[in-house]
Enzyme design. Structure first.
Site, PDB file in Angstrom:
ATOM      1  N   TYR A  40     -14.926   9.367   6.582  1.00  0.00           N
ATOM      2  CA  TYR A  40     -14.172   8.880   5.750  1.00  0.00           C
ATOM      3  C   TYR A  40     -14.070   7.059   6.443  1.00  0.00           C
ATOM      4  CZ  TYR A  40      -9.396   7.188   3.339  1.00  0.00           C
ATOM      5  OH  TYR A  40      -9.473   7.528   2.724  1.00  0.00           O
ATOM      6  N   GLY A  87      -9.416   8.639   0.372  1.00  0.00           N
ATOM      7  CA  GLY A  87      -8.503   9.592  -0.008  1.00  0.00           C
ATOM      8  C   GLY A  87      -8.654  10.696  -0.255  1.00  0.00           C
ATOM      9  N   HIS A 119      -9.443  -1.643  -6.627  1.00  0.00           N
ATOM     10  CA  HIS A 119      -7.635  -1.645  -6.224  1.00  0.00           C
ATOM     11  C   HIS A 119      -7.241  -3.161  -6.725  1.00  0.00           C
ATOM     12  CE1 HIS A 119      -6.557   1.118  -4.080  1.00  0.00           C
ATOM     13  NE2 HIS A 119      -7.855   1.462  -3.526  1.00  0.00           N
ATOM     14  N   ASN A 129      -7.631  -1.805   5.008  1.00  0.00           N
ATOM     15  CA  ASN A 129      -6.651  -0.689   5.925  1.00  0.00           C
ATOM     16  C   ASN A 129      -6.047  -1.282   6.819  1.00  0.00           C
ATOM     17  OD1 ASN A 129      -7.995   3.416   6.188  1.00  0.00           O
ATOM     18  ND2 ASN A 129      -6.625   2.414   4.850  1.00  0.00           N
ATOM     19  N   ARG A 145      37.601 -13.232  13.626  1.00  0.00           N
ATOM     20  CA  ARG A 145      38.405 -13.299  14.770  1.00  0.00           C
ATOM     21  C   ARG A 145      36.797 -11.975  15.541  1.00  0.00           C
ATOM     22  NH1 ARG A 145      41.979  -8.632  16.189  1.00  0.00           N
ATOM     23  NH2 ARG A 145      42.953  -9.343  14.412  1.00  0.00           N
TER      24      ARG A 145
END
Length: 506
Positions: free
Chosen positions: A51, A58, A81, A193, A289
């Site tokens: 891959y 993808g 990208h 990645n 408090r």
């Protein structure tokens, strides 16, 4: 000098130190890294589909690419990208991203070469930092788009920060005699990645938030003094009876900062003085408090977030993972930024709660109905034409709303992308960015609160205050004059905000 090899374990604090980086030159480490890369190359040559190396990305993972096309795939990956948008991340965040990614790749499970690690070392030590847009990642398959800017810079493309300027990477490389790096199979994918963007933003924001939390405890301690409060709720017996570590630590911190005060009611004294003091309630309001219980949760969540970040940045979070020792290639999902997403979302809720309690306590400080004699809006000048801290409270409340509105979990807004291949994503980078956005507003809130506390000291009398409050009062008065007549306060707020950022009140 920070030496990096496959055994390196770094705390998030270590990342914040701008030290020289040295990738180990131990021959065994070099051989280990290159053996992983060679194992990958052997599998490519055998025609094995891997891959992102010999397949598309993808949904395109069904498309096979021959050995000769494996390097072209790497260039195309960072190229397509290159669509980040939004304001640019700082030089500091860019440096952290480079360091985080280097640590992960140095584990030897990403199939990259030793040459690539040395290129990271070069960028860090030459202080050449990629210029990276902040938006464009959904935090699954890693921070693909922002990390593509690191890959592109390594290849000699896009822009960098260098010596305080934004420069073309190609020009800086030419000036320094640096050859653009030629990616080998999987190397660009191994860079992209990963979860380095969300981790780097988280590291920086967590560090700043810790300073804010410590400063908030300082302000709350001053509230105990200035509103003549009872320190019984801070006593160790209370918190040891419900032993959350953050609650115990917060109560101890506030109590320590009240030591030496002539303004607070000593523990248990209200039982004896109840009938002697006018309009004296046996207990203070919840925001006072219950402060240890409110801030204790925040402190415990802060420690958990730090632990998760440290695990993430010391782990391997790309895909596929290469086990050359065991002879296996693992397609998996370590790039998923779920831990960072949930840590940042939780810290955003914590920031909202901190903003809320600061808003409540400052309201008590300036309201003459509740501030036990400090008067209307902390006015030193009693003329009806003067207004004291009336507008300062409005600004602080406005800021609290900005912080609290930014606390909806990003991790619940998973957006399916990429032909429904990335159908469940972490949104970790979005969560980290939104947490970082809360920090400036919290800082400004604390600035207003501390200026108001200094004004209240002028009314109560410095000599009655604890040594801690006296010191903080003096620090503020070195930059900000007391408010005797109506005037603009925006510059004063900024001055004290800078002091908070520098840790002046922790």
């Amino acid at each position: 000098m920070m030496i990096i090899d496959n055994t390196t374990q770094i705390s998030y604090k270590d990342f914040l130190q701008n030290r020289q980086i040295k990738v180990s030159e131990n021959p065994e480490f070099i051989d280990f890294i290159n053996a992983g890369h060679n194992f990958l190359i052997d599998n490519i040559r055998k025609g094995r589909p891997i891959y992102g190396v010999t397949t598309g990305y993808g949904e395109a993972g069904q498309n096979y690419a021959a050995f000769e096309e494996a390097e072209e795939l790497q260039k195309n990956l960072y190229s397509f990208h290159g669509c980040g948008v939004g304001k640019y991340l700082s030089e500091k965040i860019s440096r952290l991203m480079l360091t985080v990614r280097l640590i992960s790749l140095s584990k030897g499970k990403s199939g990259i070469s030793y040459d690539l690690l040395k290129r990271f070392e070069l960028l860090l030590n030459k202080e050449i930092y990629p210029r990276i847009p902040s938006q464009g990642s959904v935090g699954a398959s890693g921070d693909l788009t922002p990390l593509s800017y690191i890959a592109a810079v390594i290849a000699g493309e896009r822009e960098v920060y260098y010596k305080g300027e934004v420069r073309s990477t190609a020009d800086v490389y030419k000036e320094l005699g640096i050859e653009p790096y030629h990616f080998k199979p999987k190397e660009a994918l191994a860079i992209m990645n990963g979860t380095a963007t969300m981790s780097a933003i988280g590291i920086d924001a967590i560090d700043k938030f810790e300073t804010i939390l410590n400063t908030a405890e300082t302000f709350i301690a001053s509230i105990y003094e200035l509103l003549l409060c009872d320190t019984t709720p801070l006593e160790p017996f209370v918190h040891e009876s419900k032993p959350f570590s953050g609650q115990i630590a917060t109560a101890a911190n506030i109590l320590r900062k009240c030591q030496g005060s002539q303004l607070t009611h000593e523990a248990f004294s209200r039982y004896e003085n109840f009938h002697l003091e006018k309009e004296q309630n046996i207990q203070d309001r919840y925001s006072i408090r219950c402060a240890p219980q409110v801030l204790g949760v925040i402190r415990d969540n802060l420690e958990l977030a730090k632990k998760w970040i440290e695990t993430e940045i010391n782990g391997v979070n790309d895909n596929p993972l290469i086990d050359h020792v065991g002879g296996k290639i693992y397609t998996s999902g370590n790039f998923y930024g779920g831990y960072i997403a949930h840590a940042m979302d939780t810290m955003r809720i914590c920031a909202g709660n901190l903003a809320d309690i600061l808003d409540k306590e400052f309201a008590l400080l300036v309201d003459h109905k509740f501030n036990k004699g400090l008067g209307e809006s902390l006015k030193l000048n009693k003329k009806s034409t003067h207004h004291g801290f009336k507008a300062m409270q409005i600004t602080l409340s406005s800021l609290s709303a900005d912080v609290m509105m930014n606390s909806v979990p990003a991790s619940l807004n998973s957006r399916p992308t990429e032909s429904y291949n990335q159908d469940k994503v972490s949104m970790g980078t979005t969560a980290a960015l939104h947490f970082a956005d809360q920090i400036p507003n919290l800082t400004l809130m604390l600035s207003i609160a501390l200026i108001g506390a200094a004004q209240a000291v002028d009314i109560r009398g410095k000599e009655k205050c604890s040594p801690t409050l006296q010191k903080n009062y003096t620090t503020i008065r070195e930059k900000v004059e007391k408010l005797t007549e109506d005037r603009r306060m925006d510059f004063d707020i900024q001055k004290v905000a800078e002091m908070i950022e520098n840790g002046a009140f922790i």
